[in-house]
Design a protein around this motif. Structure first.
Motif, PDB file in Angstrom:
ATOM      1  N   VAL A   1     -13.936  -1.538  -8.349  1.00 37.38           N
ATOM      2  CA  VAL A   1     -14.057  -2.807  -7.642  1.00 37.38           C
ATOM      3  C   VAL A   1     -15.206  -2.698  -6.646  1.00 37.38           C
ATOM      4  CG1 VAL A   1     -12.412  -2.111  -5.853  1.00 37.38           C
ATOM      5  CG2 VAL A   1     -12.811  -4.549  -6.295  1.00 37.38           C
TER       6      VAL A   1
ATOM      7  N   VAL B   1      -3.597  -6.811  -9.400  1.00 42.67           N
ATOM      8  CA  VAL B   1      -4.921  -6.680  -8.776  1.00 42.67           C
ATOM      9  C   VAL B   1      -6.031  -6.503  -9.809  1.00 42.67           C
ATOM     10  CG1 VAL B   1      -3.988  -5.762  -6.633  1.00 42.67           C
ATOM     11  CG2 VAL B   1      -4.611  -4.186  -8.485  1.00 42.67           C
TER      12      VAL B   1
ATOM     13  N   TYR C   1     -16.847  -3.896  -3.120  1.00 40.62           N
ATOM     14  CA  TYR C   1     -16.494  -4.476  -1.837  1.00 40.62           C
ATOM     15  C   TYR C   1     -17.600  -4.169  -0.832  1.00 40.62           C
ATOM     16  CZ  TYR C   1     -13.901  -5.453   2.463  1.00 40.62           C
ATOM     17  OH  TYR C   1     -13.512  -5.937   3.693  1.00 40.62           O
TER      18      TYR C   1
ATOM     19  N   ASP D   1      -0.859  -3.161  -7.411  1.00 38.17           N
ATOM     20  CA  ASP D   1      -0.933  -2.358  -6.180  1.00 38.17           C
ATOM     21  C   ASP D   1       0.415  -1.724  -5.865  1.00 38.17           C
ATOM     22  OD1 ASP D   1       0.527  -4.580  -5.523  1.00 38.17           O
ATOM     23  OD2 ASP D   1      -0.581  -5.034  -3.676  1.00 38.17           O
TER      24      ASP D   1
ATOM     25  N   GLU E   1      -8.940  -3.351  -9.950  1.00 38.15           N
ATOM     26  CA  GLU E   1      -9.277  -2.765  -8.651  1.00 38.15           C
ATOM     27  C   GLU E   1      -8.975  -1.271  -8.592  1.00 38.15           C
ATOM     28  OE1 GLU E   1      -7.724  -4.756  -5.300  1.00 38.15           O
ATOM     29  OE2 GLU E   1      -8.630  -6.690  -5.780  1.00 38.15           O
ATOM     30  N   ASN E   2      -7.943  -0.828  -9.278  1.00 40.90           N
ATOM     31  CA  ASN E   2      -7.636   0.607  -9.268  1.00 40.90           C
ATOM     32  C   ASN E   2      -8.666   1.415 -10.039  1.00 40.90           C
ATOM     33  OD1 ASN E   2      -5.208   0.551  -7.757  1.00 40.90           O
ATOM     34  ND2 ASN E   2      -4.098  -0.210  -9.552  1.00 40.90           N
TER      35      ASN E   2
ATOM     36  N   GLY F   1     -12.675   2.784  -6.377  1.00 41.16           N
ATOM     37  CA  GLY F   1     -11.763   2.876  -7.510  1.00 41.16           C
ATOM     38  C   GLY F   1     -11.794   4.240  -8.157  1.00 41.16           C
TER      39      GLY F   1
END
Length: 303
Positions: free
Chosen positions: A60, A53, A62, A41, A56-57, A68
């Motif tokens: 991901v 992370v 959520y 991050d 996640e980039n 992402g």
């Protein structure tokens, strides 16, 4: 075939070692750092204090939603713009480059001066040519609009680099103007290596010029043209300076490189920008493998 002795092998290794170390220092280490940052991050504000992370980039989930790079519509628009720019510009440059090379291959007065003049656009730095064309394409005082209005082609000035419907074509126009000499140069080199006896025999047999081109000239220069296409395509996939100078961060022309720069510098998202840079590297690497495979199996000779 004689075998290389052990001493000769070590000599080859020692001679290549400085090159390999230099290559790793200027290319390998920055690439590794970029890939590593894509899993963090990191930002310009906390470049020394970041957290791993994972993916996640890239992607991901959520609260039942995916986030992402792979779900970013702006990124996929940049991918489309890059591929469209590459296909259209390289295709136009190839056709024009072959035509110019065929013309310069003929004998006529002042051929040396014409060859030198053709190379001028390619010799001009990209930043300089992009800035020059941005002035020429300006909607208020650009010479392009003045010439088109004078010829009666348009009734009012056009915003070539600001209109989303025109900006991509303006970028392609400038790229074709600048890089067509490169295609012509490599094609001309391939033409000059062809034996003249083939064309003399075709002329004696009464074969037309067009048929000679399709049946004799083009198949023989195809490997040279293929090399030029591969180099230009790989260069076009990472285009940045031309698009950025002409249209800045416009989404209508944003390439993958411009997107990565925007995330890294403008938004200061080092992790997310590194993920975009890594994806750009993967796209170019994949295209390189495809081009090498196509060239090795000579698929271009099947059409």
């Amino acid at each position: 075939m004689s075998r290389i002795s052990t001493g000769s092998r070590w000599q080859i290794v020692w001679l290549l070692l400085p090159v390999l170390v230099t290559l790793f220092a200027v290319a390998g280490w920055p690439l590794f750092r970029t890939i590593w940052f894509s899993f963090t991050d990191a930002s310009l504000a906390n470049l020394d204090h970041y957290t791993f992370v994972g993916l996640e980039n890239y992607l991901v989930r959520y609260q039942d939603q995916w986030f992402g790079l792979l779900t970013d519509s702006v990124w996929w628009n940049a991918v489309y713009n890059t591929l469209f720019f590459t296909v259209v510009s390289v295709a136009m440059e190839t056709v024009l480059g072959v035509a110019i090379a065929l013309t310069l291959h003929k004998t006529f007065p002042g051929r040396g001066w014409v060859r030198a003049a053709v190379l001028i656009p390619w010799a001009i730095p990209t930043i300089v040519s992009a800035r020059m064309w941005s002035w020429m394409l300006h909607d208020q005082f650009g010479v392009i609009n003045d010439l088109l209005i004078l010829c009666g082609s348009i009734s009012e000035p056009l915003a070539w680099t600001a209109d989303p419907d025109l900006s991509m074509w303006a970028v392609i126009l400038v790229d074709v103007w600048k890089t067509t000499p490169f295609m012509a140069l490599l094609t001309l080199a391939a033409l000059q290596m062809l034996p003249k006896e083939l064309f003399e025999a075709a002329k004696v047999d009464g074969v037309s010029t067009i048929k000679t081109f399709w049946k004799v000239t083009l198949p023989l220069i195809a490997p040279g043209v293929m090399v030029a296409v591969v180099f230009r395509a790989l260069d076009a996939l990472r285009v940045f300076d031309l698009i950025y100078v002409l249209t800045a961060n416009s989404t209508a022309t944003m390439s993958m490189s411009v997107f990565a720069r925007q995330q890294l510098v403008a938004f200061q998202l080092v992790g997310y920008g590194s993920a975009a840079s890594t994806m750009l590297f993967m796209v170019i690497a994949l295209c390189t493998v495809i081009f090498l495979y196509a060239g090795r199996h000579r698929f271009y000779q099947r059409f």
